[in-house]
Design a protein around this motif. Structure first.
Motif, PDB file in Angstrom:
ATOM      1  N   PRO A   1      -0.731   3.914   6.360  1.00 22.82           N
ATOM      2  CA  PRO A   1      -2.057   3.432   5.955  1.00 22.82           C
ATOM      3  C   PRO A   1      -3.220   4.171   6.596  1.00 22.82           C
ATOM      4  CG  PRO A   1      -1.098   1.936   7.558  1.00 22.82           C
ATOM      5  CD  PRO A   1      -0.054   2.979   7.270  1.00 22.82           C
TER       6      PRO A   1
ATOM      7  N   LEU B   1       0.862  -1.187   0.000  1.00 20.92           N
ATOM      8  CA  LEU B   1       0.000   0.000   0.000  1.00 20.92           C
ATOM      9  C   LEU B   1       0.893   1.230   0.000  1.00 20.92           C
ATOM     10  CD1 LEU B   1      -2.997   1.075   0.417  1.00 20.92           C
ATOM     11  CD2 LEU B   1      -2.297   1.414   2.768  1.00 20.92           C
TER      12      LEU B   1
ATOM     13  N   LEU C   1       2.644  -1.551   4.420  1.00 16.26           N
ATOM     14  CA  LEU C   1       1.653  -0.475   4.455  1.00 16.26           C
ATOM     15  C   LEU C   1       2.366   0.831   4.781  1.00 16.26           C
ATOM     16  CD1 LEU C   1      -1.021  -2.352   6.638  1.00 16.26           C
ATOM     17  CD2 LEU C   1      -0.646  -2.527   4.170  1.00 16.26           C
TER      18      LEU C   1
ATOM     19  N   LEU D   1      -6.785   0.271   0.762  1.00 15.28           N
ATOM     20  CA  LEU D   1      -6.433  -0.587   1.888  1.00 15.28           C
ATOM     21  C   LEU D   1      -7.234  -1.889   1.841  1.00 15.28           C
ATOM     22  CD1 LEU D   1      -4.573  -0.406   4.408  1.00 15.28           C
ATOM     23  CD2 LEU D   1      -6.659  -0.102   5.700  1.00 15.28           C
TER      24      LEU D   1
END
Lengths: 232, 261
Positions: free
Chosen positions: A154, A79, A151, A138
């Motif tokens: 995030p 991400l 991530l 996400l």
């Protein structure tokens, strides 16, 4: 085979500036790890190296024993801190996109999470707010059964209520073979989900320890330790 | 993986180009109908003029939009934030380039074919169409007779060269973008600069090669058969070599020097 990520004297330079300097880091499977450091400390650089978006100037980086390649990308769920989905797509298009390219993608789980967060799959990305786009991203990333989740910030753009839901998703979604690496500076929000922390400062890893050890040794929370270590 | 990339590339580009081809088709049919009807008198006589004008614009639009889309799609999908999605797919960098190149090539061919087909449909409605066809046939016959045994070779080379030049110009844009993205904050200016620089170098290089060829085969250039025998093979080889260089250059820069901001 318990190591998921291994960095050996990993170095990355950008025209004179050293973003990562001789980093040695080994991450085990089955952990939720916070990658913590101030802005410009090298967090994103490390994550980009893991995902093959950058190539190191020196040292080595192995994911499950392999250098970054299409093979490792198939088991790393990333991400980025960008809204990277094409704006013209509908949310449902992005789900079929992920389903096409990632064998480990669980379509049903993605739709369940969309419903839970009351997101309409027929909406086009361009009609969504930045925070909503981040939620969609996400959901896509966490709907994969990956070995390593990276991530990058995030929870920065989403509201506190969604933040809790997302953190719960992260804890409940991953299995014992998977490791979640979360880069952030919103430490107090995620502290409770972390098993380990990695402190990174000016391209050096200054600390890599389990949260429990830190709490018992230092007698303070990660948040206050962070404030102490990175005091300006 | 290439198959999936091609599928998504086709979807992402087709949604913009297909409506354009549809407009061209509609205007083609309208043009054809208008050329049959003889009812536009007085003020109404402006109608055929307007339709012909719209038709001409739509032909230009097909070429312009196709070329702009080829450039925009490559830049937007790989060099902006969308690049984070594309470059972390479990695909080789080459497959990303291949998928873009193949679909660009396909749309270039479709655009050319659509416009030629449309022109045939429109012009076949005019009374002078048989004469036009005849004149064109004459031209080709004369060309064939002066080329003699080389006529077939000439046509084959001409077709291959046209196709290769489409690929060549696309790859030149790709490599320019791959060079331009190296410059932080000025990726577009950098790409344009790289393109201008590359064209200049290639221009100088091809002039130099032509001068050398002229020295080597100078006296034979008077003969029209020197086109299929010498000039076309040379320019084919030149295009082939530069295309390979552009392709490998793009792949290298994306693999080693990717600079997504």
């Amino acid at each position: 085979m318990n190591t998921i990520l291994e960095c050996k004297s990993l170095t990355k330079k950008f025209s004179g500036l050293t973003a990562l300097d001789n980093v040695n880091l080994t991450l085990e499977r089955g952990r939720i790890i916070g990658l913590l450091g101030p802005n410009g400390s090298g967090k994103t650089t490390l994550i980009k190296l893991i995902n093959g978006l950058l190539v190191p100037n020196g040292g080595e980086l192995l994911i499950g024993g392999k250098s970054p390649s299409p093979e490792t990308k198939a088991v790393v769920s990333y991400l980025p801190e960008k809204t990277y989905l094409p704006e013209w797509m509908r949310v449902s298009d992005t789900i079929s996109f992920f389903k096409d390219f990632y064998k480990d993608f669980d379509e049903q789980r993605a739709y369940d999470m969309l419903q839970r967060l009351q997101l309409d799959p027929s909406k086009r990305l361009k009609s969504l707010s930045k925070g909503t786009k981040e939620k969609v991203q996400l959901i896509l990333v966490m709907s994969r059964q990956a070995d390593l989740y990276c991530l990058d910030e995030p929870i920065g753009g989403v509201d506190p209520a969604a933040r809790d839901y997302i953190l719960n998703t992260i804890i409940s979604n991953y299995n014992e073979n998977a490791t979640v690496l979360i880069s952030t500076h919103l430490i107090s929000d995620i502290e409770k989900v972390l098993d380990e922390v990695v402190f990174i400062k000016n391209g050096h890893v200054t600390l890599h320890e389990s949260v429990d050890d830190i709490r018992s040794k230092e007698g303070k929370s990660i948040d206050s330790l962070f404030r102490e270590v990175f005091k300006c | 993986m290439l198959g999936k990339l091609l599928k998504h590339e086709l979807k992402a580009t087709g949604r913009l180009l297909l409506p354009l081809f549809l407009i061209l088709a509609v205007l083609t049919v309208m043009n054809r109908i208008v050329s049959y009807l003889d009812i536009f008198k007085g003020v109404l006589s402006v109608i055929p003029g307007l339709i012909i004008f719209a038709y001409t614009i739509s032909i230009i639009a097909v070429f312009v939009v196709t070329s702009v889309l080829i450039i925009y799609r490559f830049y937007k999908n790989l060099m902006t934030d969308e690049g984070y999605l594309m470059f972390t797919l479990p695909a080789k960098t080459r497959e990303l380039i291949d998928s873009k190149l193949i679909i660009s090539f396909l749309w270039s061919l479709v655009s050319i074919a659509a416009v030629i087909l449309s022109l045939i449909v429109v012009f076949s409605g005019y009374s002078y169409y048989p004469d036009m066809k005849h004149a064109l046939a004459m031209l080709f016959r004369e060309l064939a007779s002066s080329l003699g045994n080389y006529a077939t070779l000439f046509y084959v080379e001409l077709i291959v060269m046209t196709l290769l030049s489409i690929i060549n110009s696309t790859l030149m844009i790709y490599v320019s973008i791959a060079i331009g993205q190296l410059i932080n904050g000025h990726k577009i200016i950098g790409s344009i600069g790289a393109y201008i620089g590359l064209s200049t170098v290639l221009q100088v290089l091809s002039v130099a090669l032509m001068a050398i060829a002229n020295l080597a085969f100078g006296n034979t250039f008077q003969d029209i058969t020197s086109v299929p025998r010498i000039i076309f093979p040379f320019s084919l080889a030149f295009q082939l070599v530069t295309s390979i260089a552009f392709y490998l250059g793009t792949d290298f820069l994306f693999k080693r020097k990717l600079n997504l901001e």
